[in-house]
Design a protein around this motif. Structure first.
Motif, PDB file in Angstrom:
ATOM      1  N   HIS A 197      -9.967 -32.504  25.642  1.00  0.00           N
ATOM      2  CA  HIS A 197     -10.938 -31.208  24.948  1.00  0.00           C
ATOM      3  C   HIS A 197     -10.351 -30.038  26.002  1.00  0.00           C
ATOM      4  CE1 HIS A 197     -13.151 -35.146  23.843  1.00  0.00           C
ATOM      5  NE2 HIS A 197     -13.154 -34.424  22.647  1.00  0.00           N
ATOM      6  N   PRO A 198     -11.072 -29.061  25.410  1.00  0.00           N
ATOM      7  CA  PRO A 198     -10.333 -27.597  25.701  1.00  0.00           C
ATOM      8  C   PRO A 198     -11.447 -27.303  27.407  1.00  0.00           C
ATOM      9  CG  PRO A 198     -11.254 -27.682  23.613  1.00  0.00           C
ATOM     10  CD  PRO A 198     -11.937 -28.880  24.035  1.00  0.00           C
ATOM     11  N   LYS A 199     -10.810 -26.771  28.047  1.00  0.00           N
ATOM     12  CA  LYS A 199     -11.217 -26.029  29.153  1.00  0.00           C
ATOM     13  C   LYS A 199     -11.534 -24.382  29.266  1.00  0.00           C
ATOM     14  CE  LYS A 199     -10.169 -30.279  30.684  1.00  0.00           C
ATOM     15  NZ  LYS A 199      -9.658 -30.954  29.311  1.00  0.00           N
ATOM     16  N   ILE A 200     -12.590 -24.200  29.266  1.00  0.00           N
ATOM     17  CA  ILE A 200     -13.115 -22.866  28.936  1.00  0.00           C
ATOM     18  C   ILE A 200     -13.463 -22.247  30.265  1.00  0.00           C
ATOM     19  CG2 ILE A 200     -14.584 -21.089  27.747  1.00  0.00           C
ATOM     20  CD1 ILE A 200     -13.302 -23.257  25.817  1.00  0.00           C
ATOM     21  N   GLY A 201     -12.692 -20.989  30.329  1.00  0.00           N
ATOM     22  CA  GLY A 201     -12.870 -20.290  31.610  1.00  0.00           C
ATOM     23  C   GLY A 201     -14.182 -19.406  31.769  1.00  0.00           C
ATOM     24  N   ASN A 202     -14.250 -18.728  32.983  1.00  0.00           N
ATOM     25  CA  ASN A 202     -15.607 -18.184  33.222  1.00  0.00           C
ATOM     26  C   ASN A 202     -15.610 -16.761  32.072  1.00  0.00           C
ATOM     27  OD1 ASN A 202     -16.016 -19.889  35.286  1.00  0.00           O
ATOM     28  ND2 ASN A 202     -15.242 -18.576  36.876  1.00  0.00           N
ATOM     29  N   GLY A 203     -16.754 -16.467  31.829  1.00  0.00           N
ATOM     30  CA  GLY A 203     -17.056 -15.342  31.214  1.00  0.00           C
ATOM     31  C   GLY A 203     -16.489 -15.227  29.699  1.00  0.00           C
ATOM     32  N   LEU A 213      -9.843 -26.653  19.947  1.00  0.00           N
ATOM     33  CA  LEU A 213      -9.432 -28.117  19.507  1.00  0.00           C
ATOM     34  C   LEU A 213      -8.067 -28.417  20.537  1.00  0.00           C
ATOM     35  CD1 LEU A 213      -9.268 -28.205  15.687  1.00  0.00           C
ATOM     36  CD2 LEU A 213     -11.301 -28.831  17.360  1.00  0.00           C
ATOM     37  N   GLY A 214      -8.351 -29.585  21.212  1.00  0.00           N
ATOM     38  CA  GLY A 214      -7.137 -30.003  22.086  1.00  0.00           C
ATOM     39  C   GLY A 214      -7.354 -29.596  23.652  1.00  0.00           C
ATOM     40  N   ASN A 215      -6.403 -30.139  24.496  1.00  0.00           N
ATOM     41  CA  ASN A 215      -6.586 -30.112  25.884  1.00  0.00           C
ATOM     42  C   ASN A 215      -5.931 -28.897  25.984  1.00  0.00           C
ATOM     43  OD1 ASN A 215      -7.088 -30.287  28.584  1.00  0.00           O
ATOM     44  ND2 ASN A 215      -5.316 -31.705  28.609  1.00  0.00           N
ATOM     45  N   ILE A 216      -6.648 -27.680  25.811  1.00  0.00           N
ATOM     46  CA  ILE A 216      -5.958 -26.270  26.056  1.00  0.00           C
ATOM     47  C   ILE A 216      -6.945 -25.417  26.969  1.00  0.00           C
ATOM     48  CG2 ILE A 216      -5.133 -26.604  23.779  1.00  0.00           C
ATOM     49  CD1 ILE A 216      -7.098 -24.804  22.622  1.00  0.00           C
ATOM     50  N   MET A 217      -6.483 -24.350  27.418  1.00  0.00           N
ATOM     51  CA  MET A 217      -6.997 -23.459  28.445  1.00  0.00           C
ATOM     52  C   MET A 217      -7.363 -22.356  27.791  1.00  0.00           C
ATOM     53  SD  MET A 217      -8.474 -23.279  31.229  1.00  0.00           S
ATOM     54  CE  MET A 217      -9.139 -21.883  32.146  1.00  0.00           C
ATOM     55  N   VAL A 218      -8.433 -22.024  27.762  1.00  0.00           N
ATOM     56  CA  VAL A 218      -8.944 -20.680  27.306  1.00  0.00           C
ATOM     57  C   VAL A 218      -9.299 -19.918  28.695  1.00  0.00           C
ATOM     58  CG1 VAL A 218     -10.817 -19.181  26.089  1.00  0.00           C
ATOM     59  CG2 VAL A 218      -9.951 -21.433  25.396  1.00  0.00           C
ATOM     60  N   GLY A 219      -8.474 -18.801  28.784  1.00  0.00           N
ATOM     61  CA  GLY A 219      -8.516 -18.034  30.091  1.00  0.00           C
ATOM     62  C   GLY A 219      -9.911 -17.232  30.270  1.00  0.00           C
ATOM     63  N   HIS A 220     -10.143 -17.141  31.505  1.00  0.00           N
ATOM     64  CA  HIS A 220     -11.251 -16.133  31.861  1.00  0.00           C
ATOM     65  C   HIS A 220     -11.399 -14.836  31.357  1.00  0.00           C
ATOM     66  CE1 HIS A 220     -11.650 -18.861  35.060  1.00  0.00           C
ATOM     67  NE2 HIS A 220     -10.805 -18.277  35.750  1.00  0.00           N
ATOM     68  N   CYS A 221     -12.735 -14.543  30.849  1.00  0.00           N
ATOM     69  CA  CYS A 221     -13.095 -13.344  30.209  1.00  0.00           C
ATOM     70  C   CYS A 221     -12.223 -13.070  28.878  1.00  0.00           C
ATOM     71  CB  CYS A 221     -12.976 -12.296  31.545  1.00  0.00           C
ATOM     72  SG  CYS A 221     -14.040 -12.340  32.803  1.00  0.00           S
ATOM     73  N   SER A 222     -11.953 -14.006  28.303  1.00  0.00           N
ATOM     74  CA  SER A 222     -11.447 -13.687  26.832  1.00  0.00           C
ATOM     75  C   SER A 222     -12.484 -13.854  25.869  1.00  0.00           C
ATOM     76  CB  SER A 222     -10.189 -15.029  26.572  1.00  0.00           C
ATOM     77  OG  SER A 222     -10.830 -16.200  26.764  1.00  0.00           O
ATOM     78  N   ARG A 223     -12.197 -13.798  24.559  1.00  0.00           N
ATOM     79  CA  ARG A 223     -12.773 -13.696  23.430  1.00  0.00           C
ATOM     80  C   ARG A 223     -12.367 -14.371  22.529  1.00  0.00           C
ATOM     81  NH1 ARG A 223     -14.696  -7.776  21.090  1.00  0.00           N
ATOM     82  NH2 ARG A 223     -12.489  -7.451  20.835  1.00  0.00           N
ATOM     83  N   ILE A 224     -13.107 -15.389  21.802  1.00  0.00           N
ATOM     84  CA  ILE A 224     -12.746 -15.941  20.502  1.00  0.00           C
ATOM     85  C   ILE A 224     -13.315 -15.412  19.375  1.00  0.00           C
ATOM     86  CG2 ILE A 224     -12.388 -18.120  19.299  1.00  0.00           C
ATOM     87  CD1 ILE A 224     -12.062 -19.525  22.285  1.00  0.00           C
ATOM     88  N   ALA A 225     -12.838 -14.714  18.304  1.00  0.00           N
ATOM     89  CA  ALA A 225     -13.476 -14.266  17.110  1.00  0.00           C
ATOM     90  C   ALA A 225     -14.094 -15.601  16.250  1.00  0.00           C
ATOM     91  CB  ALA A 225     -12.476 -13.424  16.394  1.00  0.00           C
ATOM     92  N   ALA A 226     -15.104 -14.967  15.568  1.00  0.00           N
ATOM     93  CA  ALA A 226     -15.878 -15.936  14.609  1.00  0.00           C
ATOM     94  C   ALA A 226     -15.016 -16.429  13.661  1.00  0.00           C
ATOM     95  CB  ALA A 226     -17.105 -15.099  14.086  1.00  0.00           C
ATOM     96  N   GLY A 227     -15.222 -17.796  13.494  1.00  0.00           N
ATOM     97  CA  GLY A 227     -14.363 -18.482  12.540  1.00  0.00           C
ATOM     98  C   GLY A 227     -12.856 -18.976  12.697  1.00  0.00           C
ATOM     99  N   SER A 228     -12.594 -18.566  13.866  1.00  0.00           N
ATOM    100  CA  SER A 228     -11.230 -18.957  14.620  1.00  0.00           C
ATOM    101  C   SER A 228     -11.014 -20.210  14.823  1.00  0.00           C
ATOM    102  CB  SER A 228     -10.805 -17.871  15.715  1.00  0.00           C
ATOM    103  OG  SER A 228     -11.041 -16.535  15.528  1.00  0.00           O
TER     104      SER A 228
END
Length: 269
Positions: A197-203, A213-228
């Motif tokens: 499962h994902p690893k979500i950074g701070n902020g 989805l998946g064992n991926i990294m979402v870096g600190h202080c990033s932004r994922i748009a709606a519906g992505s």
């Protein structure tokens, strides 16, 4: 007056909640009993949360008294749970424009209440009481529409707005000061075992309906748009959008989870 001042200096969050609760009783006497039993009859935020969680999650299968005893034990055993609850509450107040008082999340906001229930289930999981932790997960999902596996790891200052159809998987990790909206999934990609499962950074800010989805990294202080739909690592301080998601620009600000700005600029598009 001295007792009020002492309380404010020791725990300003709880002092503010009780002050607001007394004002709310004056403004809406019909809610007096509800507010007294939920807040004013308690001496700490931990006691109030233990009561609220037990009342919400109890059923014919598990009594309010048993659940309250479990919650009291967890809060007494691990002060971090109460500290995280305070951070979550302040985060909700600061980021949700519909939140005007500290007492609102405890009394009315299912996103906040679901996260506090998860924190108790996570404590149970870490103490080897896995079946009871699963019971908490089941009831939180049934009552709030939020399905967080008790083994998942959530930091402090978590704000889930609207909190409908949230799914966070077993090996997911969410950092501090993360904001997400309804219908977010932090899930796997199939039937694989292990760390999936994902690893979500701070902020990080995760928009409504986003799927990570998946064992991926979402870096600190990033932004994922709606519906992505995010299937690959996200660099820090960037905005990703689309199906599948791709980098469309910078995050737009230093702390997207706090500003809650979900609009893409013309340059990003």
């Amino acid at each position: 007056m001295k007792n009020v001042e002492t309380l404010a200096s020791i725990d300003p969050v709880w002092a503010r909640i009780t002050r607001e609760a007394r004002q709310a009783v004056v403004q809406e006497p019909l809610l007096g009993g509800f507010i007294h039993t939920s807040l004013l009859h308690h001496t700490t935020i931990e006691c109030a949360l233990a009561y609220r969680t037990a009342m919400k999650l109890s059923s014919g299968e598990m009594s309010e008294q048993i659940l309250r005893e479990i919650a009291d034990e967890a809060y007494s055993s691990d002060p971090e749970i109460g500290l995280a609850a305070r951070a979550d509450l302040v985060a909700t107040y600061e980021r949700d424009p519909a939140c005007h008082r500290f007492l609102q999340p405890i009394l009315f906001f299912k996103g906040y209440q679901a996260v506090q229930g998860y924190r108790l289930g996570h404590w149970l999981w870490n103490h080897g009481r896995t079946d009871l932790a699963y019971f908490f997960q089941m009831r939180i999902s049934e009552i709030f529409g939020v399905d967080i596996h008790p083994a998942a790891r959530l930091g402090r200052g978590i704000m889930i707005d609207h909190a409908h159809s949230i799914v966070i998987g077993e090996t997911a990790a969410v950092g501090d000061n993360v904001s997400m909206l309804h219908s977010v999934t932090l899930g796997g990609t199939g039937k694989e075992d292990g760390d999936r499962h994902p690893k979500i950074g701070n902020g990080v800010l995760i928009g409504a309906g986003a799927k990570v989805l998946g064992n991926i990294m979402v870096g600190h202080c990033s932004r994922i748009a709606a519906g992505s739909v995010v299937l690959e690592d996200v660099p820090p301080k960037t905005t990703v959008a689309g199906v599948p998601a791709r980098v469309v620009g910078a995050a737009g600000c230093a702390e997207p989870a706090i500003t809650m700005d979900q609009l893409l600029s013309g340059e990003e598009i």
